[in-house]
Design a protein around this motif. Structure first.
Motif, PDB file in Angstrom:
ATOM      1  N   ASP A  36       0.820  -1.211   0.000  1.00  0.00           N
ATOM      2  CA  ASP A  36       0.000   0.000   0.000  1.00  0.00           C
ATOM      3  C   ASP A  36       0.858   1.268   0.000  1.00  0.00           C
ATOM      4  O   ASP A  36       0.433   2.315  -0.497  1.00  0.00           O
ATOM      5  CB  ASP A  36      -0.929   0.012   1.212  1.00  0.00           C
ATOM      6  N   GLY A  60      -2.156  -2.223  -7.960  1.00  0.00           N
ATOM      7  CA  GLY A  60      -3.069  -1.839  -6.885  1.00  0.00           C
ATOM      8  C   GLY A  60      -3.507  -3.091  -6.154  1.00  0.00           C
ATOM      9  O   GLY A  60      -3.624  -4.162  -6.766  1.00  0.00           O
ATOM     10  N   ASP A  62      -6.265  -5.147  -3.670  1.00  0.00           N
ATOM     11  CA  ASP A  62      -7.603  -5.256  -3.086  1.00  0.00           C
ATOM     12  C   ASP A  62      -7.632  -6.537  -2.272  1.00  0.00           C
ATOM     13  O   ASP A  62      -7.656  -7.637  -2.841  1.00  0.00           O
ATOM     14  CB  ASP A  62      -8.669  -5.284  -4.170  1.00  0.00           C
ATOM     15  N   ARG A 132     -10.033   0.277 -11.478  1.00  0.00           N
ATOM     16  CA  ARG A 132     -10.365   1.244 -10.424  1.00  0.00           C
ATOM     17  C   ARG A 132      -9.411   1.095  -9.237  1.00  0.00           C
ATOM     18  O   ARG A 132      -8.963   2.084  -8.662  1.00  0.00           O
ATOM     19  CB  ARG A 132     -11.810   1.055  -9.967  1.00  0.00           C
ATOM     20  N   THR A 135      -6.195   2.689 -10.221  1.00  0.00           N
ATOM     21  CA  THR A 135      -6.319   4.146 -10.258  1.00  0.00           C
ATOM     22  C   THR A 135      -6.367   4.726  -8.853  1.00  0.00           C
ATOM     23  O   THR A 135      -5.694   5.720  -8.558  1.00  0.00           O
ATOM     24  CB  THR A 135      -7.591   4.552 -11.030  1.00  0.00           C
ATOM     25  N   ASP A 136      -7.139   4.095  -7.981  1.00  0.00           N
ATOM     26  CA  ASP A 136      -7.262   4.583  -6.607  1.00  0.00           C
ATOM     27  C   ASP A 136      -5.943   4.482  -5.848  1.00  0.00           C
ATOM     28  O   ASP A 136      -5.693   5.244  -4.919  1.00  0.00           O
ATOM     29  CB  ASP A 136      -8.345   3.810  -5.857  1.00  0.00           C
ATOM     30  N   HIS A 137      -5.102   3.534  -6.245  1.00  0.00           N
ATOM     31  CA  HIS A 137      -3.809   3.389  -5.578  1.00  0.00           C
ATOM     32  C   HIS A 137      -2.847   4.502  -6.002  1.00  0.00           C
ATOM     33  O   HIS A 137      -2.169   5.093  -5.156  1.00  0.00           O
ATOM     34  CB  HIS A 137      -3.203   2.023  -5.912  1.00  0.00           C
ATOM     35  N   PRO A 140      -5.679   8.591  -6.049  1.00  0.00           N
ATOM     36  CA  PRO A 140      -6.977   8.480  -5.357  1.00  0.00           C
ATOM     37  C   PRO A 140      -7.930   9.605  -5.738  1.00  0.00           C
ATOM     38  O   PRO A 140      -7.542  10.760  -5.823  1.00  0.00           O
ATOM     39  CB  PRO A 140      -6.581   8.574  -3.872  1.00  0.00           C
ATOM     40  N   GLY A 141      -9.191   9.242  -5.984  1.00  0.00           N
ATOM     41  CA  GLY A 141     -10.220  10.214  -6.326  1.00  0.00           C
ATOM     42  C   GLY A 141     -10.411  10.426  -7.808  1.00  0.00           C
ATOM     43  O   GLY A 141     -11.411  11.008  -8.244  1.00  0.00           O
ATOM     44  N   TRP A 143     -10.930   8.190 -10.216  1.00  0.00           N
ATOM     45  CA  TRP A 143     -11.932   7.344 -10.869  1.00  0.00           C
ATOM     46  C   TRP A 143     -13.280   8.043 -10.930  1.00  0.00           C
ATOM     47  O   TRP A 143     -13.994   7.952 -11.925  1.00  0.00           O
ATOM     48  CB  TRP A 143     -12.052   6.009 -10.151  1.00  0.00           C
ATOM     49  N   HIS A 217      -9.102  16.024  -4.323  1.00  0.00           N
ATOM     50  CA  HIS A 217      -8.341  14.780  -4.246  1.00  0.00           C
ATOM     51  C   HIS A 217      -6.891  14.962  -4.686  1.00  0.00           C
ATOM     52  O   HIS A 217      -6.031  14.159  -4.329  1.00  0.00           O
ATOM     53  CB  HIS A 217      -9.016  13.670  -5.072  1.00  0.00           C
ATOM     54  N   ARG A 221      -2.801  15.881  -1.689  1.00  0.00           N
ATOM     55  CA  ARG A 221      -1.459  15.327  -1.815  1.00  0.00           C
ATOM     56  C   ARG A 221      -0.397  16.406  -1.972  1.00  0.00           C
ATOM     57  O   ARG A 221       0.764  16.113  -2.180  1.00  0.00           O
ATOM     58  CB  ARG A 221      -1.391  14.386  -3.023  1.00  0.00           C
TER      59      ARG A 221
END
Length: 230
Positions: A36, A60, A62, A132, A135-137, A140-141, A143, A217, A221
């Motif tokens: 992560d 990524g 999950d 997704r 992308t989120d990894h 983030p935000g 998607w 988002h 960062r």
């Protein structure tokens, strides 16, 4: 998909740490934490030509599934879709250790190694889910914020799913470890030089309409503002 319960890491011939055993992690939470925290993995495999290949790849996680992706034309993706044995690694460098002797110089790091056979994701629903997760990894935000993937783009990308069952984690977080005689001689500086990875100030695309606000988002960062000098 739900997070799996924390369990011990696998102990196979390939994942058993044989050198510096005290640096090996034993629970699966450590594996998740390294994956992560990283942004790029290295995907290694032996191709159909018999030649080894190791390439940096986006990923990524999950639960206990690692999703990888690339162009359908990429050699690594074409080979990976055939389900060969692969090795995926992620390494995070935290510090350089300066010792009194060159032999005892070292690094503080966190590293993960995963072995397995990737599964070629072909179903539309899971393929979109994998993209997704990726992308989120990385961003983030995005998607929800950016335009959705269209059918042409979906057809042009390969998504692989790798189970995290067979994996190991190794890390070092200590200071300088020198020989007593070198400490007593005091002929060189010794210490820890931390290594930090961070994000810079966002730079808007010049083709954006004037006044387009930086989305939350992305702004989350941004680097912390430095205090004004006294």
């Amino acid at each position: 998909m739900p997070e799996t319960a924390i369990t011990d890491l696998s102990s196979t011939t390939r994942t058993t740490v044989t050198r510096k055993k005290d640096r090996a992690a034993t629970d699966r939470a450590a594996l998740h934490a390294v994956l992560d925290a990283g942004l790029v993995c290295h995907l290694g495999m032996v191709t159909g030509t018999g030649a080894p290949m190791v390439l940096p790849t986006g990923y990524g996680r999950d639960g206990d599934t690692l999703y990888l992706h690339g162009s359908t034309g990429a050699t690594s993706m074409r080979a990976g879709a055939e389900g060969p044995e692969v090795c995926v690694t992620v390494t995070l460098l935290d510090a350089i250790i300066y010792a009194r002797s060159v032999n005892n110089h070292s690094m503080n790091y966190r590293s993960a190694v995963v072995y397995g056979r990737p599964r070629h994701v072909t179903g539309r629903e899971e393929k979109l889910h994998g993209l997704r997760v990726l992308t989120d990894h990385l961003a983030p935000g995005s998607w929800e914020h950016a335009r959705a993937v269209n059918d042409k783009e979906l057809a042009a990308v390969t998504v692989l799913a790798l189970d995290l069952t067979e994996a190991s984690v190794k890390m070092r977080s200590a200071g300088v470890i020198d020989e007593p005689e070198d400490v007593e001689a005091a002929t060189a500086w010794a210490g820890v030089l931390p290594v930090h990875t961070g994000f810079g100030e966002p730079q808007s695309d010049p083709l954006l309409p004037e006044g387009t606000a930086l989305p939350e988002h992305v702004s989350l960062r941004r680097p912390a503002l430095r205090p004004d000098p006294a």
